[in-house]
Design a protein around this motif. Structure first.
Motif, PDB file in Angstrom:
ATOM      1  N   GLY A 347       1.844  14.526  -0.789  1.00 58.49           N
ATOM      2  CA  GLY A 347       2.179  15.801  -0.155  1.00 58.49           C
ATOM      3  C   GLY A 347       3.217  16.588  -0.927  1.00 58.49           C
ATOM      4  O   GLY A 347       3.104  17.818  -1.069  1.00 58.49           O
ATOM      5  N   VAL A 348       4.221  15.914  -1.435  1.00 56.09           N
ATOM      6  CA  VAL A 348       5.257  16.593  -2.215  1.00 56.09           C
ATOM      7  C   VAL A 348       4.673  17.146  -3.514  1.00 56.09           C
ATOM      8  O   VAL A 348       5.013  18.264  -3.944  1.00 56.09           O
ATOM      9  CB  VAL A 348       6.421  15.620  -2.494  1.00 56.09           C
ATOM     10  N   VAL A 349       3.779  16.381  -4.131  1.00 50.91           N
ATOM     11  CA  VAL A 349       3.138  16.856  -5.364  1.00 50.91           C
ATOM     12  C   VAL A 349       2.350  18.133  -5.081  1.00 50.91           C
ATOM     13  O   VAL A 349       2.423  19.111  -5.842  1.00 50.91           O
ATOM     14  CB  VAL A 349       2.224  15.758  -5.946  1.00 50.91           C
ATOM     15  N   TYR A 350       1.601  18.142  -3.993  1.00 49.29           N
ATOM     16  CA  TYR A 350       0.829  19.339  -3.643  1.00 49.29           C
ATOM     17  C   TYR A 350       1.742  20.521  -3.344  1.00 49.29           C
ATOM     18  O   TYR A 350       1.459  21.668  -3.703  1.00 49.29           O
ATOM     19  CB  TYR A 350      -0.052  19.038  -2.444  1.00 49.29           C
ATOM     20  N   LEU A 351       2.882  20.216  -2.700  1.00 51.31           N
ATOM     21  CA  LEU A 351       3.806  21.289  -2.330  1.00 51.31           C
ATOM     22  C   LEU A 351       4.372  21.979  -3.556  1.00 51.31           C
ATOM     23  O   LEU A 351       4.546  23.197  -3.577  1.00 51.31           O
ATOM     24  CB  LEU A 351       4.932  20.704  -1.472  1.00 51.31           C
ATOM     25  N   PHE A 352       4.623  21.203  -4.611  1.00 45.99           N
ATOM     26  CA  PHE A 352       5.238  21.793  -5.798  1.00 45.99           C
ATOM     27  C   PHE A 352       4.211  22.300  -6.800  1.00 45.99           C
ATOM     28  O   PHE A 352       4.446  23.291  -7.472  1.00 45.99           O
ATOM     29  CB  PHE A 352       6.162  20.763  -6.469  1.00 45.99           C
ATOM     30  N   LEU A 353       3.062  21.622  -6.927  1.00 42.59           N
ATOM     31  CA  LEU A 353       2.049  22.090  -7.870  1.00 42.59           C
ATOM     32  C   LEU A 353       1.294  23.296  -7.345  1.00 42.59           C
ATOM     33  O   LEU A 353       0.753  24.081  -8.118  1.00 42.59           O
ATOM     34  CB  LEU A 353       1.068  20.960  -8.196  1.00 42.59           C
ATOM     35  N   GLN A 354       1.199  23.389  -6.017  1.00 35.25           N
ATOM     36  CA  GLN A 354       0.523  24.514  -5.385  1.00 35.25           C
ATOM     37  C   GLN A 354      -0.916  24.663  -5.859  1.00 35.25           C
ATOM     38  O   GLN A 354      -1.430  25.761  -6.032  1.00 35.25           O
ATOM     39  CB  GLN A 354       1.297  25.810  -5.653  1.00 35.25           C
ATOM     40  N   ASN A 355      -1.560  23.491  -6.097  1.00 32.63           N
ATOM     41  CA  ASN A 355      -2.936  23.513  -6.587  1.00 32.63           C
ATOM     42  C   ASN A 355      -3.631  22.255  -6.089  1.00 32.63           C
ATOM     43  O   ASN A 355      -3.216  21.141  -6.417  1.00 32.63           O
ATOM     44  CB  ASN A 355      -2.947  23.561  -8.124  1.00 32.63           C
ATOM     45  N   GLY A 356      -4.698  22.451  -5.292  1.00 29.70           N
ATOM     46  CA  GLY A 356      -5.396  21.310  -4.722  1.00 29.70           C
ATOM     47  C   GLY A 356      -6.061  20.456  -5.777  1.00 29.70           C
ATOM     48  O   GLY A 356      -6.045  19.222  -5.694  1.00 29.70           O
ATOM     49  N   ARG A 357      -6.669  21.088  -6.799  1.00 28.26           N
ATOM     50  CA  ARG A 357      -7.335  20.320  -7.854  1.00 28.26           C
ATOM     51  C   ARG A 357      -6.320  19.506  -8.658  1.00 28.26           C
ATOM     52  O   ARG A 357      -6.576  18.354  -9.023  1.00 28.26           O
ATOM     53  CB  ARG A 357      -8.100  21.266  -8.789  1.00 28.26           C
ATOM     54  N   ALA A 358      -5.187  20.125  -8.952  1.00 28.98           N
ATOM     55  CA  ALA A 358      -4.159  19.407  -9.714  1.00 28.98           C
ATOM     56  C   ALA A 358      -3.585  18.244  -8.899  1.00 28.98           C
ATOM     57  O   ALA A 358      -3.277  17.182  -9.447  1.00 28.98           O
ATOM     58  CB  ALA A 358      -3.046  20.370 -10.122  1.00 28.98           C
ATOM     59  N   THR A 359      -3.466  18.451  -7.602  1.00 24.78           N
ATOM     60  CA  THR A 359      -2.914  17.394  -6.744  1.00 24.78           C
ATOM     61  C   THR A 359      -3.863  16.205  -6.664  1.00 24.78           C
ATOM     62  O   THR A 359      -3.427  15.058  -6.500  1.00 24.78           O
ATOM     63  CB  THR A 359      -2.648  17.945  -5.337  1.00 24.78           C
ATOM     64  N   LEU A 360      -5.173  16.451  -6.801  1.00 24.01           N
ATOM     65  CA  LEU A 360      -6.145  15.366  -6.696  1.00 24.01           C
ATOM     66  C   LEU A 360      -5.942  14.317  -7.792  1.00 24.01           C
ATOM     67  O   LEU A 360      -6.190  13.126  -7.562  1.00 24.01           O
ATOM     68  CB  LEU A 360      -7.564  15.950  -6.778  1.00 24.01           C
ATOM     69  N   ILE A 361      -5.453  14.724  -8.940  1.00 24.18           N
ATOM     70  CA  ILE A 361      -5.315  13.792 -10.075  1.00 24.18           C
ATOM     71  C   ILE A 361      -4.244  12.728  -9.793  1.00 24.18           C
ATOM     72  O   ILE A 361      -4.520  11.525  -9.883  1.00 24.18           O
ATOM     73  CB  ILE A 361      -5.025  14.580 -11.372  1.00 24.18           C
ATOM     74  N   CYS A 486      -8.076  15.475 -15.983  1.00 24.91           N
ATOM     75  CA  CYS A 486      -7.613  16.843 -16.257  1.00 24.91           C
ATOM     76  C   CYS A 486      -8.710  17.645 -16.964  1.00 24.91           C
ATOM     77  O   CYS A 486      -8.927  18.837 -16.690  1.00 24.91           O
ATOM     78  CB  CYS A 486      -6.355  16.810 -17.126  1.00 24.91           C
ATOM     79  N   ALA A 487      -9.425  16.978 -17.887  1.00 25.48           N
ATOM     80  CA  ALA A 487     -10.475  17.678 -18.636  1.00 25.48           C
ATOM     81  C   ALA A 487     -11.683  18.002 -17.761  1.00 25.48           C
ATOM     82  O   ALA A 487     -12.485  18.876 -18.113  1.00 25.48           O
ATOM     83  CB  ALA A 487     -10.910  16.827 -19.824  1.00 25.48           C
ATOM     84  N   ARG A 488     -11.845  17.316 -16.636  1.00 24.63           N
ATOM     85  CA  ARG A 488     -13.018  17.522 -15.791  1.00 24.63           C
ATOM     86  C   ARG A 488     -12.707  18.296 -14.509  1.00 24.63           C
ATOM     87  O   ARG A 488     -13.597  18.903 -13.919  1.00 24.63           O
ATOM     88  CB  ARG A 488     -13.618  16.164 -15.389  1.00 24.63           C
ATOM     89  N   ILE A 489     -11.482  18.270 -14.055  1.00 22.06           N
ATOM     90  CA  ILE A 489     -11.163  18.824 -12.738  1.00 22.06           C
ATOM     91  C   ILE A 489     -10.414  20.147 -12.831  1.00 22.06           C
ATOM     92  O   ILE A 489     -10.703  21.094 -12.083  1.00 22.06           O
ATOM     93  CB  ILE A 489     -10.332  17.802 -11.915  1.00 22.06           C
ATOM     94  N   LEU A 490      -9.441  20.252 -13.742  1.00 18.52           N
ATOM     95  CA  LEU A 490      -8.592  21.442 -13.774  1.00 18.52           C
ATOM     96  C   LEU A 490      -9.378  22.668 -14.228  1.00 18.52           C
ATOM     97  O   LEU A 490     -10.354  22.558 -14.974  1.00 18.52           O
ATOM     98  CB  LEU A 490      -7.403  21.210 -14.720  1.00 18.52           C
TER      99      LEU A 490
END
Length: 793
Positions: A347-361, A486-490
């Motif tokens: 949750g904290v990662v999602y809060l700071f990255l502000q990106n659902g795809r990036a948080t999935l990694i 990262c190469a497949r999701i971002l």
């Protein structure tokens, strides 16, 4: 060359590698043993020898000293303690942490064999040893009750069947059967009736021994067939002994029933066991050092249906106490904490990255790293315990850092407009050495813990190793699976629009601005900032000095051990009443679910109690429960019940009535007896301590018989004959063995209970020579030159 490029170009192989780490961890999770703490037990062996009827002084000189002399020669013995009580000697040997318990047991058996030549010739059985720490709390207690069978019959089933089968289960160190003793034929003699006929106790013993035989008888052959010879030489019941002639007077037989009450009873009348206030036979089960508690208990429970079918159906078996429940509850709480930690990190990662795809990694990388650690734990022989799972909880924050560093750098290049593949390759290449150095530096922090020795090193080594393995697996995942994902999701491009959740998280910018302002203030006032830094460091030193210190935090597993100690001159009958009063008070407490207790056996003024409490959510802390019980129990006079919370770590092999022990040693027994009470009284006055006590018990009463050696020699009596006569009268002497299919039972003789409750009976005891008896006056003169007297020692 960019090593990350291989994993980016081969996504299927990288995915299979990641799944391999994940599934190996999942499989290992279900194979790992469950324990409260890492394996930190000292290899401990408990040696016991029995000499029924012997005084503590006799036991110390005849049993304990010869055994200690030989056991003390064993290599790597770090601690040896002994206790000499009435009729028994207990010796506890502790070995170095790295010593094999099986190898130590072989050395102990060899030492016992070597000591056999120095032990009394009349020792009924060789000393025995068990691979168990007597100071540990039992892992399980079984209670046997019946509405129709006697305590002796239940004890027979427990000792003959249950104890044997449970002791064979892997992980069991010792099974103590308490609450009664084996069935026996008891001949309770009337000394006045013996005096009337002029019969000595040795005559009775010889008659009882001769009336029961079990020896080879051979066979006969006739007409090509062989016939084995059988006789009725075994007398098995009291009825078969009542008409036994023990002497002849005036041409008529004097039978055993004329001078004694003969009954089918038990070997030792001085035993009592209670389960929730009801008479019961108790099986106190201890694990062997190093055995897993959960696995051991599960194996015992799996055998319970077979055990119940092996004993009479009239006996009910219950489980009033089981250590596994509290351990499983504790582990479930820690596992939920671990799951919550992963969710919070995500949750904290999602809060700071502000990106659902990036948080999935990192949401994939973190669980893979943590779950994969279970596989390494299985290979290292570790267990699922509070410290290993705590290492994973702490490691959650560490393992996410590796993925975040790679992800953030790749995202930065994508936001600058770089193509996705180039952004991943360049971003991963730029931080790969940083991630490697960061992970290795974290692992290096735990090297001193991994190299620590002693029980502290053994305790925290698993914590450090698990955390280090989690970090290393995270390093591998961050340099393989994370760039591939990262190469497949971002997606490329700059962030322009924020979701509603991210708009709500825009407050992070305000927090960033606040930090920038405070940083400028700190840089502007450098001297003040440095002064504050040094003040905090000094404050830390001061707090380290004054903060309370201890080896391990007090645990609350919902179990309490109690040691009952009565006045040293208390009789068994009164001690039994005191135990019943203690049990009644504890049963009334609203936080107690079950209580079992037993007393008797080797010592009539001591007993043990085990209390199970409700779950932690339904009661106050265990210390408050103990404090409440102490106030109620203090109202019972004549005996004391010492209570202490059961702990998973118990350093030392000496049983005690408190959590801490202070040992006095001296070459002089008189000096010890002089100073031990002084130290005990001084400790009692300390406000920090409660229920300070000493295990020295030299204040009991004794009957001292002074033998006139000249008179005894004039009458043809030896010291051995006098000792044997006293043993016949007051030692519950086992004079004959009854052989049955499953066990051996004994014929026990002593004077009737109403006569061994007064020293005056000594005046009426006959001492006989072989083949004859003395008159009453001659016996009195031969045995003692002074009347028997009571004396306090």
């Amino acid at each position: 060359m960019n090593p990350v490029k291989v994993f980016i170009d081969r996504p299927v192989a990288t995915t299979l590698l990641t799944l391999g780490i994940l599934f190996s961890g999942v499989l290992a999770f279900f194979l790992l043993p469950v324990a409260p703490l890492p394996q930190v037990d000292f290899p401990t062996i408990f040696v016991q020898a029995q000499l029924p009827g012997a005084s503590p002084e006799t036991v110390a000189t005849a049993l304990t000293t010869p055994l200690e002399r030989h056991l003390g020669q064993i290599a790597d013995v770090t601690e040896m303690t002994s206790e000499s009580a009435q009729g028994s000697s207990h010796i506890v040997l502790q070995f170095g942490l790295d010593r094999s318990i099986d190898g130590a047991a072989r050395d102990v058996q060899a030492a016992i064999n070597a000591a056999r030549a120095d032990l009394p010739a009349g020792l009924r059985a060789n000393p025995t040893y068990r691979k168990v720490n007597p100071a540990d709390a039992p892992v399980m207690i079984l209670a046997l009750t019946s509405k129709t069978l006697t305590a002796g019959q239940m004890y027979d089933a427990a000792s003959t069947v249950l104890e044997q089968k449970i002791s064979q289960i892997d992980g069991i160190g010792e099974v103590i059967v308490g609450g009664a003793s084996l069935p026996a034929v008891r001949a309770e003699l009337n000394p006045f009736a013996l005096a009337k006929y002029g019969i000595g106790l040795e005559n009775v013993r010889a008659a009882l021994s001769a009336a029961n035989a079990h020896a080879p008888k051979g066979a006969i052959s006739q007409d090509g067939k062989i016939y084995q010879i059988y006789t009725n030489d075994q007398a098995r019941t009291a009825d078969q002994y009542r008409d036994l002639p023990i002497a002849w007077r005036n041409g008529a037989a004097v039978r055993l029933s004329d001078v004694a009450e003969v009954s089918d009873s038990v070997e030792n009348l001085r035993n009592e066991g209670l389960a929730d206030g009801h008479p019961a036979i108790l099986l106190i089960i201890f694990r062997s050092p190093g055995a897993n508690i959960i696995s051991t208990i599960d194996r015992v429970k799996a055998e319970l249906p077979v055990l119940k079918a092996s004993i009479p159906a009239a006996i009910d078996i219950s489980v009033p106490m089981d250590r596994s429940a509290s351990i499983r509850t504790s582990l479930r709480d820690v596992e939920m904490t671990l799951l919550l930690a992963v969710l919070l990190v995500t949750g904290v990662v999602y809060l700071f990255l502000q990106n659902g795809r990036a948080t999935l990694i990192p949401s994939i990388a973190v669980p893979v790293s943590l779950i994969g650690t279970f596989g390494a734990m299985y290979l290292l022989g570790y267990s699922l315990d509070n410290l290993s799972l705590m290492a994973l909880i702490v490691g959650t924050g560490f393992v996410v850092d590796d993925a975040i560093v790679v992800l953030e750098n790749v995202t930065r290049h994508l936001e600058d407009g770089m193509p996705r593949r180039e952004a991943v390759l360049q971003g991963a290449r730029e931080v790969s050495f940083t991630v490697l150095s960061m992970s290795l530096s974290l692992v290096a922090v735990f090297i001193p813990i991994l190299m620590m020795g002693g029980i502290v090193g053994r305790l925290f080594r698993e914590f450090a190793a698990v955390l280090s393995v989690a970090i290393l697996i995270s390093l591998c995942v961050s340099l393989t699976a994370t760039p591939m994902m990262c190469a497949r999701i971002l997606r490329g491009g700059r962030k322009e629009n924020l979701s509603r959740l991210n708009r709500a998280a825009a407050g992070i910018k305000k927090m960033h601005d606040f930090y920038a302002r405070t940083l400028k203030i700190a840089l502007k006032h450098r001297r003040l900032t440095l002064t504050a830094l040094f003040a905090v460091i000094a404050l830390n030193f001061y707090l380290f000095i004054i903060i309370p210190k201890g080896f391990f935090p007090q645990q609350d597993i919902g179990r309490i051990m109690g040691a009952i100690r009565g006045d040293q001159s208390i009789s068994f009958q009164l001690m039994r009443k005191k135990m019943e009063q203690f049990v009644a008070v504890i049963r009334k407490d609203p936080d107690v679910t079950s209580v079992v207790a037993f007393t008797g056996g080797d010592s009539t003024n001591t007993g043990r109690m085990f209390i199970a409490l409700k779950s932690r959510s339904q009661r106050p802390p265990v210390d408050r429960v103990i404090e409440r019980l102490r106030k109620k129990l203090a109202k019972i006079s004549g005996a004391t019940l010492f209570l202490q919370a059961v702990q998973d770590i118990r350093v030392g092999g000496r049983m005690g009535n408190a959590e801490y022990q202070y040992t006095l040693q001296s070459d002089s027994l008189s000096e010890l007896q002089r100073w031990a009470p002084v130290v005990a009284k001084a400790l009692e006055k300390l406000p920090e301590l409660r229920e300070a006590n000493s295990d020295e018990q030299t204040g009991g009463l004794m009957s001292n018989l002074v033998i006139d050696r000249d008179a005894a020699a004039r009458l043809g009596l030896t010291m051995s004959q006098i000792d044997n006569t006293l043993y016949d009268a007051f030692g519950q002497r086992q004079v004959s063995t009854i052989y049955n299919a499953l066990n051996q039972y004994h014929v026990v003789m002593e004077v009737a209970p109403q006569y061994w409750q007064s020293p005056d009976t000594l005046k009426d005891i006959y001492v006989s020579r072989t083949g004859g008896a003395l008159s009453g006056a001659e016996a009195t003169n031969a045995v003692a030159s002074a009347a028997a007297r009571n004396a306090a020692i």
